[in-house]
Design an enzyme around this catalytic site. Structure first.
Site, short mmCIF file in Angstrom:
data_model
loop_
_atom_site.label_atom_id
_atom_site.label_comp_id
_atom_site.label_asym_id
_atom_site.label_seq_id
_atom_site.Cartn_x
_atom_site.Cartn_y
_atom_site.Cartn_z
N CYS A 195 0.83 -1.20 0.00
CA CYS A 195 0.00 0.00 0.00
C CYS A 195 0.87 1.26 0.00
O CYS A 195 1.74 1.41 0.86
CB CYS A 195 -0.91 -0.01 1.23
N CYS A 198 0.15 3.30 3.58
CA CYS A 198 0.60 2.89 4.91
C CYS A 198 1.68 1.81 4.89
O CYS A 198 2.24 1.49 5.95
CB CYS A 198 -0.59 2.38 5.72
N CYS A 222 -6.37 -2.71 0.94
CA CYS A 222 -5.21 -2.69 1.84
C CYS A 222 -5.58 -3.38 3.14
O CYS A 222 -6.68 -3.19 3.66
CB CYS A 222 -4.78 -1.25 2.11
N CYS A 225 -5.07 -0.21 6.10
CA CYS A 225 -5.79 1.08 6.15
C CYS A 225 -7.03 0.98 5.28
O CYS A 225 -7.38 -0.11 4.80
CB CYS A 225 -4.87 2.23 5.72
N ASP A 341 19.25 -0.59 -18.90
CA ASP A 341 19.25 -1.75 -18.01
C ASP A 341 18.25 -2.78 -18.53
O ASP A 341 17.05 -2.50 -18.64
CB ASP A 341 18.86 -1.28 -16.60
#
Length: 417
Positions: A195, A198, A222, A225, A341
């Site tokens: 999340c 949080c 989540c 939260c 990359d």
């Protein structure tokens, strides 16, 4: 416009036209670059008097912008950067070339979204998705979500069209005053397990829900939260799109893959923000075919070659879904536009390509060869695209390539796309 801006606009158009005439490109960057050198505020001047929508995200920007421009064109002429030049130079060139139009729909690179919103006073912003991209220089995904969140909080007048299926996009969009949610799906979820609000785990399946009610198909929440998937007003259902009024609209696209139905849902939601009803916009979506060569089909030496662009793990996953089980060529470069990359190849599961005739080429074909070997996917290396064409039987040939590899192949096909 002020005199300096008018001069800059004229020079921008001329430079772009000369670039096209000289075969040096479509002029979508050089025109804007020169115009902004003459008048640094040129984009702001060109935006005045237009209702502007911006489209941003890691994947699908160019296609969604093209579909959205087609839908909005029902209401009036639309300026757009149809070749994918998605930084301020490209926006400036597109608006200068279009002349006076009531509308503009512009594709915007994720990093430049705050700058372009500020310069254009955009009325609508569509947020598609956020995932890893160009590892050597792109922001980490949560950092990009934070950038968007801060930008939207600073521009409360902007109406946001946001993907309810992507937790990063949802968190960013919650900072906006007015949000319309669409559901385009999210096949690639490896960049949104945590999340952004949080740091707790994002639950996507019943066994993973931490004691909460189980997440249904496409649902997420989540575990730490109250961040969770909003209810979308626009969503894909079967081969059509359901709008806020519950009406289902059949969408017959010429573009392959379910991902493009999601892009079409975004386009309808964006057009609706400009008061274009879906029943008027849907027929326009069906007219869109190739987008800057993407999805184009070219006949060459008895082979029916179809080009698919894939630039990061999320877009490669979608490309595999679009590709038919025909002989397939993968081409990988690592030049500056691609990102230097190539370790992201190990985030892609190439298992769906097992069982088909597979060829590889490009500057970094050996990097791809190592990944395919680890993934236990048989392949054959060919030094050039021309050898790939002659090395497969007559009939269909799917080509999946990243940015510069895609452009190399387009050039070799004599730009007939």
């Amino acid at each position: 416009m002020p005199l300096r801006a008018r001069v800059a606009t004229s020079v921008s158009r001329t430079a772009a036209a000369l670039s096209r005439a000289a075969g040096r490109g479509d002029g979508s960057v050089i025109g804007g670059w020169i115009g902004l050198k003459i008048e640094p505020e040129l984009l702001r001047h060109l935006a005045v008097g237009r209702r502007i929508a911006l489209v941003s995200g890691t994947n699908g920007k160019t296609t969604t912008t093209r579909l959205s421009a087609a839908a909005v064109a029902v209401a009036g002429r639309v300026a757009t950067n149809s070749y994918g030049a998605n930084m301020p130079t490209g926006h400036t060139s597109a608006l200068a070339k279009a002349g006076t139009t009531p509308y503009a729909v512009l594709e915007v690179d994720e990093h430049y979204l705050p700058q372009v919103i500020g310069a254009t006073d955009a009325e609508v912003v569509a947020l598609l998705n956020l995932s890893r991209d160009q590892l050597d220089r792109a922001k980490e995904v949560a950092m990009m979500a934070q950038l968007w969140r801060q930008c939207l909080a600073a521009h409360p007048a902007v109406r946001v069209i946001a993907n309810a299926d992507d937790p990063m996009v949802v968190w960013a969009a919650h900072a906006a005053t007015a949000v319309t949610w669409f559901s385009a799906g999210q096949r690639w979820t490896d960049d949104s397990w945590v999340c952004p609000a949080c740091g707790a785990h994002i639950a996507r399946e019943e066994a993973d829900s931490g004691g909460l009610p189980p997440a249904g198909p496409g649902d997420w929440r989540c575990t730490g939260c109250d961040l969770r998937r909003p209810t979308p007003q626009w969503s894909v259902e079967d081969d059509g799109i359901v709008g806020p009024d519950g009406r289902w609209h059949k969408v017959a696209l010429q573009l392959p893959g379910r991902v493009n139905l999601g892009n079409a849902a975004t386009a309808l939601a964006l057009a609706d923000a400009f008061d274009v009803r879906p029943e008027r916009a849907v027929p326009k979506l069906a007219e869109v075919t190739s987008i800057a060569g993407r999805y184009a089909v070219v006949e060459r030496d008895g082979r029916r070659i179809r080009l698919l662009l894939a630039k990061n793990p999320a877009s490669w996953l979608e490309a595999f879904d679009m590709a038919t089980p025909a002989p397939t060529l993968l081409s990988i470069n690592a030049r500056d536009p691609d990102g230097l990359d190539t370790s992201w190849l190990f985030d892609v599961d190439f298992a769906p390509l097992r069982g088909r005739e597979l060829l590889i080429t490009g500057d970094r074909a050996y990097d791809l060869a190592v990944r395919l070997t680890v993934n236990d996917v048989p392949f054959r290396h060919v030094p050039t695209f021309a050898e790939a064409v002659t090395g497969v039987p007559a009939g269909p040939l799917e080509v999946i390539a990243n940015y510069t590899a895609f452009q190399d192949i387009r050039a070799e096909l004599d730009r007939v796309l």
